[in-house]
Design a protein around this motif. Sequence first.
Motif, PDB file in Angstrom:
ATOM      1  N   GLY A 112      27.018  74.010  54.039  1.00 32.63           N
ATOM      2  CA  GLY A 112      26.109  72.938  54.420  1.00 32.63           C
ATOM      3  C   GLY A 112      26.671  72.085  55.553  1.00 32.63           C
ATOM      4  O   GLY A 112      27.886  71.924  55.690  1.00 32.63           O
ATOM      5  N   LYS A 113      25.775  71.523  56.344  1.00 35.37           N
ATOM      6  CA  LYS A 113      26.136  70.723  57.514  1.00 35.37           C
ATOM      7  C   LYS A 113      27.069  69.570  57.145  1.00 35.37           C
ATOM      8  O   LYS A 113      28.056  69.311  57.842  1.00 35.37           O
ATOM      9  CB  LYS A 113      24.859  70.195  58.163  1.00 35.37           C
ATOM     10  CG  LYS A 113      25.060  69.351  59.378  1.00 35.37           C
ATOM     11  CD  LYS A 113      23.713  68.895  59.921  1.00 35.37           C
ATOM     12  CE  LYS A 113      23.867  67.763  60.901  1.00 35.37           C
ATOM     13  NZ  LYS A 113      22.582  67.216  61.307  1.00 35.37           N
ATOM     14  N   ASP A 114      26.783  68.847  56.059  1.00 28.66           N
ATOM     15  CA  ASP A 114      27.605  67.701  55.672  1.00 28.66           C
ATOM     16  C   ASP A 114      29.015  68.136  55.272  1.00 28.66           C
ATOM     17  O   ASP A 114      29.987  67.454  55.585  1.00 28.66           O
ATOM     18  CB  ASP A 114      26.949  66.920  54.534  1.00 28.66           C
ATOM     19  CG  ASP A 114      25.685  66.206  54.992  1.00 28.66           C
ATOM     20  OD1 ASP A 114      25.551  65.958  56.205  1.00 28.66           O
ATOM     21  OD2 ASP A 114      24.839  65.901  54.138  1.00 28.66           O
ATOM     22  N   PHE A 115      29.137  69.274  54.595  1.00 30.83           N
ATOM     23  CA  PHE A 115      30.454  69.790  54.230  1.00 30.83           C
ATOM     24  C   PHE A 115      31.212  70.229  55.479  1.00 30.83           C
ATOM     25  O   PHE A 115      32.416  69.969  55.612  1.00 30.83           O
ATOM     26  CB  PHE A 115      30.329  70.965  53.247  1.00 30.83           C
ATOM     27  CG  PHE A 115      31.653  71.590  52.891  1.00 30.83           C
ATOM     28  CD1 PHE A 115      32.538  70.954  52.044  1.00 30.83           C
ATOM     29  CD2 PHE A 115      32.004  72.826  53.412  1.00 30.83           C
ATOM     30  CE1 PHE A 115      33.762  71.527  51.719  1.00 30.83           C
ATOM     31  CE2 PHE A 115      33.222  73.419  53.090  1.00 30.83           C
ATOM     32  CZ  PHE A 115      34.099  72.757  52.247  1.00 30.83           C
ATOM     33  N   ARG A 116      30.517  70.872  56.412  1.00 23.12           N
ATOM     34  CA  ARG A 116      31.168  71.349  57.643  1.00 23.12           C
ATOM     35  C   ARG A 116      31.792  70.214  58.440  1.00 23.12           C
ATOM     36  O   ARG A 116      32.783  70.411  59.131  1.00 23.12           O
ATOM     37  CB  ARG A 116      30.168  72.109  58.524  1.00 23.12           C
ATOM     38  CG  ARG A 116      29.815  73.470  57.982  1.00 23.12           C
ATOM     39  CD  ARG A 116      29.119  74.340  59.025  1.00 23.12           C
ATOM     40  NE  ARG A 116      28.069  73.714  59.778  1.00 23.12           N
ATOM     41  CZ  ARG A 116      26.764  73.837  59.536  1.00 23.12           C
ATOM     42  NH1 ARG A 116      26.348  74.568  58.524  1.00 23.12           N
ATOM     43  NH2 ARG A 116      25.881  73.241  60.316  1.00 23.12           N
ATOM     44  N   LYS A 117      31.244  69.011  58.322  1.00 20.55           N
ATOM     45  CA  LYS A 117      31.818  67.864  59.042  1.00 20.55           C
ATOM     46  C   LYS A 117      33.237  67.556  58.574  1.00 20.55           C
ATOM     47  O   LYS A 117      34.011  66.950  59.297  1.00 20.55           O
ATOM     48  CB  LYS A 117      30.936  66.621  58.852  1.00 20.55           C
ATOM     49  CG  LYS A 117      29.612  66.694  59.566  1.00 20.55           C
ATOM     50  CD  LYS A 117      28.802  65.440  59.295  1.00 20.55           C
ATOM     51  CE  LYS A 117      27.418  65.535  59.879  1.00 20.55           C
ATOM     52  NZ  LYS A 117      26.605  64.358  59.524  1.00 20.55           N
ATOM     53  N   LEU A 118      33.580  67.952  57.357  1.00 18.77           N
ATOM     54  CA  LEU A 118      34.915  67.697  56.817  1.00 18.77           C
ATOM     55  C   LEU A 118      35.933  68.745  57.244  1.00 18.77           C
ATOM     56  O   LEU A 118      37.134  68.528  57.112  1.00 18.77           O
ATOM     57  CB  LEU A 118      34.874  67.656  55.282  1.00 18.77           C
ATOM     58  CG  LEU A 118      34.500  66.344  54.642  1.00 18.77           C
ATOM     59  CD1 LEU A 118      33.032  66.041  54.807  1.00 18.77           C
ATOM     60  CD2 LEU A 118      34.872  66.346  53.190  1.00 18.77           C
ATOM     61  N   LEU A 119      35.467  69.874  57.735  1.00 19.55           N
ATOM     62  CA  LEU A 119      36.372  70.959  58.104  1.00 19.55           C
ATOM     63  C   LEU A 119      37.116  70.620  59.389  1.00 19.55           C
ATOM     64  O   LEU A 119      36.516  70.161  60.352  1.00 19.55           O
ATOM     65  CB  LEU A 119      35.594  72.259  58.293  1.00 19.55           C
ATOM     66  CG  LEU A 119      34.815  72.764  57.080  1.00 19.55           C
ATOM     67  CD1 LEU A 119      34.027  74.014  57.449  1.00 19.55           C
ATOM     68  CD2 LEU A 119      35.747  73.036  55.907  1.00 19.55           C
ATOM     69  N   THR A 120      38.405  70.846  59.380  1.00 17.28           N
ATOM     70  CA  THR A 120      39.207  70.592  60.571  1.00 17.28           C
ATOM     71  C   THR A 120      40.284  71.670  60.690  1.00 17.28           C
ATOM     72  O   THR A 120      40.884  72.047  59.688  1.00 17.28           O
ATOM     73  CB  THR A 120      39.849  69.186  60.537  1.00 17.28           C
ATOM     74  OG1 THR A 120      40.512  68.946  61.767  1.00 17.28           O
ATOM     75  CG2 THR A 120      40.814  69.014  59.400  1.00 17.28           C
ATOM     76  N   PRO A 121      40.522  72.168  61.887  1.00 16.12           N
ATOM     77  CA  PRO A 121      41.595  73.149  62.047  1.00 16.12           C
ATOM     78  C   PRO A 121      42.965  72.490  61.868  1.00 16.12           C
ATOM     79  O   PRO A 121      43.150  71.320  62.221  1.00 16.12           O
ATOM     80  CB  PRO A 121      41.411  73.674  63.470  1.00 16.12           C
ATOM     81  CG  PRO A 121      40.545  72.693  64.158  1.00 16.12           C
ATOM     82  CD  PRO A 121      39.795  71.928  63.115  1.00 16.12           C
ATOM     83  N   VAL A 122      43.879  73.244  61.298  1.00 12.48           N
ATOM     84  CA  VAL A 122      45.259  72.785  61.112  1.00 12.48           C
ATOM     85  C   VAL A 122      46.191  73.809  61.735  1.00 12.48           C
ATOM     86  O   VAL A 122      45.860  74.984  61.855  1.00 12.48           O
ATOM     87  CB  VAL A 122      45.595  72.572  59.615  1.00 12.48           C
ATOM     88  CG1 VAL A 122      44.740  71.468  59.017  1.00 12.48           C
ATOM     89  CG2 VAL A 122      45.443  73.854  58.815  1.00 12.48           C
ATOM     90  N   LEU A 123      47.364  73.348  62.139  1.00 14.71           N
ATOM     91  CA  LEU A 123      48.366  74.244  62.699  1.00 14.71           C
ATOM     92  C   LEU A 123      49.113  74.904  61.552  1.00 14.71           C
ATOM     93  O   LEU A 123      49.697  74.221  60.708  1.00 14.71           O
ATOM     94  CB  LEU A 123      49.342  73.471  63.588  1.00 14.71           C
ATOM     95  CG  LEU A 123      50.449  74.307  64.227  1.00 14.71           C
ATOM     96  CD1 LEU A 123      49.857  75.329  65.205  1.00 14.71           C
ATOM     97  CD2 LEU A 123      51.446  73.407  64.940  1.00 14.71           C
ATOM     98  N   LYS A 124      49.063  76.228  61.510  1.00 15.21           N
ATOM     99  CA  LYS A 124      49.766  76.978  60.467  1.00 15.21           C
ATOM    100  C   LYS A 124      50.974  77.660  61.091  1.00 15.21           C
ATOM    101  O   LYS A 124      50.861  78.360  62.092  1.00 15.21           O
ATOM    102  CB  LYS A 124      48.843  78.023  59.823  1.00 15.21           C
ATOM    103  CG  LYS A 124      47.641  77.442  59.088  1.00 15.21           C
ATOM    104  CD  LYS A 124      48.008  76.447  58.018  1.00 15.21           C
ATOM    105  CE  LYS A 124      48.709  77.043  56.835  1.00 15.21           C
ATOM    106  NZ  LYS A 124      49.046  76.033  55.803  1.00 15.21           N
ATOM    107  N   LYS A 125      52.134  77.436  60.508  1.00 12.94           N
ATOM    108  CA  LYS A 125      53.380  78.077  60.935  1.00 12.94           C
ATOM    109  C   LYS A 125      53.433  79.452  60.280  1.00 12.94           C
ATOM    110  O   LYS A 125      53.329  79.559  59.060  1.00 12.94           O
ATOM    111  CB  LYS A 125      54.590  77.253  60.503  1.00 12.94           C
ATOM    112  CG  LYS A 125      54.597  75.836  61.053  1.00 12.94           C
ATOM    113  CD  LYS A 125      54.993  75.847  62.485  1.00 12.94           C
ATOM    114  CE  LYS A 125      55.145  74.432  63.012  1.00 12.94           C
ATOM    115  NZ  LYS A 125      55.416  74.411  64.427  1.00 12.94           N
TER     116      LYS A 125
END
Length: 157
Positions: free
Chosen positions: A106-119
Amino acid sequence: MKAKITIEKEYTWEQVADIIDSGKAEETFGFGQLSVEVDGVGTTMLSILGYDKDKSAEDPEAHTMTVWFTGLVFDEMPFDTNGSNKWEKCSLRKNINSVAFKNRFGKDFRKLLTPVLKKNDGGEDTLDTFFLLSDEELKGKERYRRIEAEKDAIKVN
């Protein structure tokens, strides 16, 4: 649509975002579960793994909450269709970080998604919104708090 964090209370995704941003997510949600709607799957559960361990690539100072799926939200697929065993090159990574995959939520959930740097030991570091946990994150010194807390609660005969 509401995010069900625990059986005691429901929150909107906007409220969830505000609580994470305020740094009060752990005291509010603990290590419970969230329910989220996924196109083609229905409702699936996410378990909260930890807080502020993964740093947002967009704002490293921002508070974060890392969750993992307790059920499969896509069809079974190989790690890589070309036989690579490198996370940065594998087709599974490309699939779960694609716009098409993210748009299943859902659009509202997608707003919480953020890329993170994975080692990635032995490989290139990657920016991922969705990722598989490494052996270190599951069993080693880099374990997520939920996993550390639960390992002691499991009794084995």
